[in-house]
Design an enzyme around this catalytic site. Structure first.
Site, PDB file in Angstrom:
ATOM      1  N   ARG A   1      -4.259  21.121 -14.029  1.00 18.06           N
ATOM      2  CA  ARG A   1      -3.188  20.212 -14.468  1.00 18.06           C
ATOM      3  C   ARG A   1      -3.459  19.593 -15.844  1.00 18.06           C
ATOM      4  O   ARG A   1      -2.527  19.223 -16.561  1.00 18.06           O
ATOM      5  CB  ARG A   1      -2.962  19.111 -13.424  1.00 18.06           C
ATOM      6  CG  ARG A   1      -1.808  18.202 -13.796  1.00 18.06           C
ATOM      7  CD  ARG A   1      -1.342  17.314 -12.667  1.00 18.06           C
ATOM      8  NE  ARG A   1      -0.295  16.428 -13.146  1.00 18.06           N
ATOM      9  CZ  ARG A   1       0.451  15.669 -12.374  1.00 18.06           C
ATOM     10  NH1 ARG A   1       0.280  15.686 -11.071  1.00 18.06           N
ATOM     11  NH2 ARG A   1       1.383  14.888 -12.899  1.00 18.06           N
TER      12      ARG A   1
ATOM     13  N   HIS B   1      -2.694  10.090 -27.738  1.00 16.49           N
ATOM     14  CA  HIS B   1      -2.979   8.783 -27.137  1.00 16.49           C
ATOM     15  C   HIS B   1      -3.787   7.914 -28.105  1.00 16.49           C
ATOM     16  O   HIS B   1      -3.593   6.692 -28.155  1.00 16.49           O
ATOM     17  CB  HIS B   1      -3.750   8.966 -25.828  1.00 16.49           C
ATOM     18  CG  HIS B   1      -2.882   9.404 -24.671  1.00 16.49           C
ATOM     19  ND1 HIS B   1      -3.389   9.742 -23.439  1.00 16.49           N
ATOM     20  CD2 HIS B   1      -1.540   9.546 -24.555  1.00 16.49           C
ATOM     21  CE1 HIS B   1      -2.398  10.077 -22.625  1.00 16.49           C
ATOM     22  NE2 HIS B   1      -1.274   9.976 -23.280  1.00 16.49           N
TER      23      HIS B   1
ATOM     24  N   ASN C   1      -1.699  18.162 -20.723  1.00 12.67           N
ATOM     25  CA  ASN C   1      -2.025  17.125 -21.707  1.00 12.67           C
ATOM     26  C   ASN C   1      -2.293  17.699 -23.092  1.00 12.67           C
ATOM     27  O   ASN C   1      -2.936  17.056 -23.928  1.00 12.67           O
ATOM     28  CB  ASN C   1      -3.239  16.315 -21.231  1.00 12.67           C
ATOM     29  CG  ASN C   1      -2.838  15.318 -20.172  1.00 12.67           C
ATOM     30  OD1 ASN C   1      -1.761  14.738 -20.232  1.00 12.67           O
ATOM     31  ND2 ASN C   1      -3.683  15.143 -19.180  1.00 12.67           N
TER      32      ASN C   1
ATOM     33  N   HIS D   1      -2.226  15.498 -26.142  1.00  7.78           N
ATOM     34  CA  HIS D   1      -2.252  14.097 -25.708  1.00  7.78           C
ATOM     35  C   HIS D   1      -3.542  13.369 -26.081  1.00  7.78           C
ATOM     36  O   HIS D   1      -3.523  12.153 -26.248  1.00  7.78           O
ATOM     37  CB  HIS D   1      -2.042  14.009 -24.194  1.00  7.78           C
ATOM     38  CG  HIS D   1      -0.632  14.295 -23.760  1.00  7.78           C
ATOM     39  ND1 HIS D   1       0.020  15.474 -24.034  1.00  7.78           N
ATOM     40  CD2 HIS D   1       0.264  13.536 -23.073  1.00  7.78           C
ATOM     41  CE1 HIS D   1       1.241  15.439 -23.527  1.00  7.78           C
ATOM     42  NE2 HIS D   1       1.413  14.276 -22.940  1.00  7.78           N
TER      43      HIS D   1
ATOM     44  N   LYS E   1       2.397  11.192 -11.417  1.00  9.62           N
ATOM     45  CA  LYS E   1       1.475  10.319 -12.147  1.00  9.62           C
ATOM     46  C   LYS E   1       2.203   9.023 -12.449  1.00  9.62           C
ATOM     47  O   LYS E   1       3.302   9.046 -13.036  1.00  9.62           O
ATOM     48  CB  LYS E   1       1.048  10.963 -13.463  1.00  9.62           C
ATOM     49  CG  LYS E   1      -0.062  11.966 -13.318  1.00  9.62           C
ATOM     50  CD  LYS E   1      -0.584  12.383 -14.691  1.00  9.62           C
ATOM     51  CE  LYS E   1      -1.671  13.414 -14.579  1.00  9.62           C
ATOM     52  NZ  LYS E   1      -2.083  13.918 -15.906  1.00  9.62           N
TER      53      LYS E   1
ATOM     54  N   ARG F   1       0.823  -1.234   0.000  1.00  7.42           N
ATOM     55  CA  ARG F   1       0.000   0.000   0.000  1.00  7.42           C
ATOM     56  C   ARG F   1       0.846   1.269   0.000  1.00  7.42           C
ATOM     57  O   ARG F   1       0.386   2.342   0.387  1.00  7.42           O
ATOM     58  CB  ARG F   1      -0.977   0.015   1.171  1.00  7.42           C
ATOM     59  CG  ARG F   1      -1.932  -1.162   1.133  1.00  7.42           C
ATOM     60  CD  ARG F   1      -3.194  -0.912   1.929  1.00  7.42           C
ATOM     61  NE  ARG F   1      -4.080  -2.046   1.774  1.00  7.42           N
ATOM     62  CZ  ARG F   1      -4.081  -3.115   2.576  1.00  7.42           C
ATOM     63  NH1 ARG F   1      -3.268  -3.162   3.593  1.00  7.42           N
ATOM     64  NH2 ARG F   1      -4.895  -4.097   2.347  1.00  7.42           N
TER      65      ARG F   1
ATOM     66  N   GLU G   1       7.417  17.132 -25.746  1.00 11.87           N
ATOM     67  CA  GLU G   1       6.928  17.522 -24.409  1.00 11.87           C
ATOM     68  C   GLU G   1       7.567  18.840 -23.965  1.00 11.87           C
ATOM     69  O   GLU G   1       6.979  19.579 -23.181  1.00 11.87           O
ATOM     70  CB  GLU G   1       7.202  16.412 -23.381  1.00 11.87           C
ATOM     71  CG  GLU G   1       6.506  15.080 -23.679  1.00 11.87           C
ATOM     72  CD  GLU G   1       5.040  15.015 -23.233  1.00 11.87           C
ATOM     73  OE1 GLU G   1       4.412  16.075 -23.039  1.00 11.87           O
ATOM     74  OE2 GLU G   1       4.532  13.873 -23.105  1.00 11.87           O
TER      75      GLU G   1
ATOM     76  N   HIS H   1       5.555   7.937 -27.869  1.00 13.97           N
ATOM     77  CA  HIS H   1       4.618   8.822 -27.166  1.00 13.97           C
ATOM     78  C   HIS H   1       4.815  10.277 -27.622  1.00 13.97           C
ATOM     79  O   HIS H   1       3.854  10.985 -27.945  1.00 13.97           O
ATOM     80  CB  HIS H   1       4.831   8.691 -25.655  1.00 13.97           C
ATOM     81  CG  HIS H   1       4.004   9.629 -24.837  1.00 13.97           C
ATOM     82  ND1 HIS H   1       2.653   9.467 -24.652  1.00 13.97           N
ATOM     83  CD2 HIS H   1       4.342  10.762 -24.163  1.00 13.97           C
ATOM     84  CE1 HIS H   1       2.189  10.452 -23.901  1.00 13.97           C
ATOM     85  NE2 HIS H   1       3.192  11.258 -23.586  1.00 13.97           N
TER      86      HIS H   1
ATOM     87  N   LYS I   1       6.149  22.829 -14.818  1.00 16.91           N
ATOM     88  CA  LYS I   1       5.367  21.683 -14.315  1.00 16.91           C
ATOM     89  C   LYS I   1       5.174  21.806 -12.801  1.00 16.91           C
ATOM     90  O   LYS I   1       4.099  21.527 -12.272  1.00 16.91           O
ATOM     91  CB  LYS I   1       6.035  20.367 -14.699  1.00 16.91           C
ATOM     92  CG  LYS I   1       5.165  19.185 -14.311  1.00 16.91           C
ATOM     93  CD  LYS I   1       5.286  17.972 -15.171  1.00 16.91           C
ATOM     94  CE  LYS I   1       4.237  16.939 -14.731  1.00 16.91           C
ATOM     95  NZ  LYS I   1       4.343  15.673 -15.398  1.00 16.91           N
TER      96      LYS I   1
ATOM     97  N   GLU J   1      -5.076  16.743 -10.642  1.00 13.41           N
ATOM     98  CA  GLU J   1      -5.768  17.071 -11.891  1.00 13.41           C
ATOM     99  C   GLU J   1      -7.274  17.208 -11.728  1.00 13.41           C
ATOM    100  O   GLU J   1      -8.061  16.567 -12.420  1.00 13.41           O
ATOM    101  CB  GLU J   1      -5.434  16.032 -12.975  1.00 13.41           C
ATOM    102  CG  GLU J   1      -5.738  16.574 -14.363  1.00 13.41           C
ATOM    103  CD  GLU J   1      -5.174  15.717 -15.477  1.00 13.41           C
ATOM    104  OE1 GLU J   1      -3.955  15.466 -15.484  1.00 13.41           O
ATOM    105  OE2 GLU J   1      -5.942  15.312 -16.350  1.00 13.41           O
TER     106      GLU J   1
END
Ligand code: NAD
Ligand code: GLY
Length: 396
Positions: free
Chosen positions: A271, A282, A275, A278, A173, A151, A215, A295, A257, A267
């Protein structure tokens, strides 16, 4: 920024009774820049400099641990494993290594299990510290393993691609892909420390450097047109791996960032601007099969599609779209998006784009440019999105 030079032997996280921000001692003879991610007790520094991997001082501020496990992949280990071994030798006596197969197509639950197998077979307890040595794939998977194992155990990001140094290693992330959607399984879990060794970028293939530049570029249109101008002046230096130019780009991207993540760690709003490109990107990655386009290549072509959608919505002018296209092209990235389906290409894109974490009740939400330097997240009519896809997909 000046850095503390010495400090007492750090305590383990358990002894500390929780998480304490790490401070970075300056390894002798190096110019180290730091950027701080301000998240209260989850705050941490990003160290940026050349040769940091091999220097024990880079890791001296970390807590003690009962087990230390470095996760890397079969490409990065032979290139940079020895340097990190040297860096950790001064800090941790025994280190286990987990070497994963290389590739976006291995960012899966099966590969994640290899990390858990190693942790359990080495009887790693809650006082285990993980290191991610590699690009965004290794970083995302190691971070997710750290978030899940017992955990939650702490981890350190040691990003070795430009993309990972300017984006994926920062902000917490973590996750894996699913055959039905990119990065759809994951957790927020902040690292204790990020160490960006600019020298590790020397071995990066040119195509991967370009992917990282996508990026880097995104931070201009969404937040800082001054940085976009700097990129226009320094793109050739960046592609030639000029150390000063790389240091500036990595630092500025991390600063932006950091500013965004400090305001919206999970997010719930702001935030999402990170993206930009993206949603389209994606769809390209998943639609072609993970690993066919990188990517960053999807993000590069995706930013141009998002800019074109912004133009058709009246948010930016054609001159801005042309300027961004030139920069993306100069970064060595494709500027035409791939065709995903010969019969209904726009329909296929829309299908993939609906499986996106920003979607709400099946409605796709795009990061658009609302005037240069400012991003907005909003939906757009399907018919307009179809027009953009038709206009932007190969062949020219
Ligand atoms: P990657 O991790 O696949 O690395 C690219 C390639 O470069 C791989 O083959 C890798 O083995 C190799 N490599 C790494 N370092 C090297 C070096 N120094 N020298 C030579 N080769 C080296 O890809 P990436 O572009 O680093 O990251 C992309 C991933 O990051 C995607 O899965 C994406 O979803 C994820 N991502 C996550 C975030 C986030 O916030 N967590 C942000 C952006 C991207
Ligand atoms: N790469 C997008 C984010 O970290 O939010």
């Amino acid at each position: 920024m000046s850095l503390p030079i010495s400090h007492p032997e750090p305590k383990s996280l358990a002894e500390q009774g929780g998480r304490k921000p790490v401070s970075i001692p300056a390894p002798e003879g190096t110019a180290v820049q730091t950027v701080s991610i301000a998240l209260g007790e989850r705050s941490y520094p990003i160290a940026i400099g050349a040769g940091l991997l091999a220097m024990p001082g880079s890791f001296a501020g970390l807590p003690s641990a009962s087990s230390v496990v470095v996760v890397t992949n079969s490409t990065v280990e032979p290139l940079h494993g020895a340097a990190l071994r040297a860096g950790l030798a001064g800090r941790y006596a025994k280190v286990h290594w987990v070497v994963l197969p290389d590739g976006e197509e291995y960012k899966t639950s099966a590969t994640l299990n290899l990390i858990f197998d190693a942790l359990l077979s080495n009887a790693c307890d809650r006082n285990t510290l993980l290191f991610a040595l590699g690009g965004g794939v290794v970083g995302d998977m190691t971070g997710f393993a750290a978030a899940c194992y017992m955990r939650g155990v702490p981890f350190v990001q040691v990003p070795t691609t430009l993309l990972a140094q300017v984006d994926s290693s920062v902000g917490g992330k973590t996750g894996i892909n699913h055959p039905l959607g990119k990065n759809m399984i994951g957790a927020f879990h902040q690292p204790l420390l990020v160490v960006c060794d600019l020298a590790s970028l020397d071995t990066l293939p040119a195509r991967e450097l370009s992917a990282g530049l996508a990026e880097v570029i995104k931070y201009g249109p969404i937040h800082d047109m001054g940085f976009m101008e700097w990129l226009e002046a320094h793109m050739d230096a960046l592609r030639a791996r000029d150390r000063d130019a790389l240091a500036h780009a990595v630092r500025r991207c991390c600063e932006i960032k950091a500013e965004v993540v400090a305001q919206d760690e999970r997010e719930s709003g702001l935030r999402a601007i990170l993206n930009f490109g993206h949603t389209f990107g994606h769809a390209m990655e998943a639609g072609m099969g993970y690993g066919v386009w990188l990517h960053g290549e999807g993000v590069g072509a995706g930013m141009l599609m998002a800019a074109e959608l912004s133009r058709r919505l009246g948010l930016v002018d054609a001159a801005f779209c042309a300027r961004l296209r030139v920069l993306v092209q100069r970064a060595g990235l494709p500027v035409r998006a791939p065709v995903l389906d010969e019969r209904d290409n726009a329909g296929r894109y829309l299908e993939w784009m609906r499986v996106d974490k920003k979607s709400q009740a099946g409605e796709i939400r795009f990061v658009l440019i609302d005037g240069p330097g400012k991003a907005v997240v909003r939906s757009a009519p399907d018919a307009l999105v179809r027009e953009v896809i038709d206009a932007c997909c190969a062949p020219a």
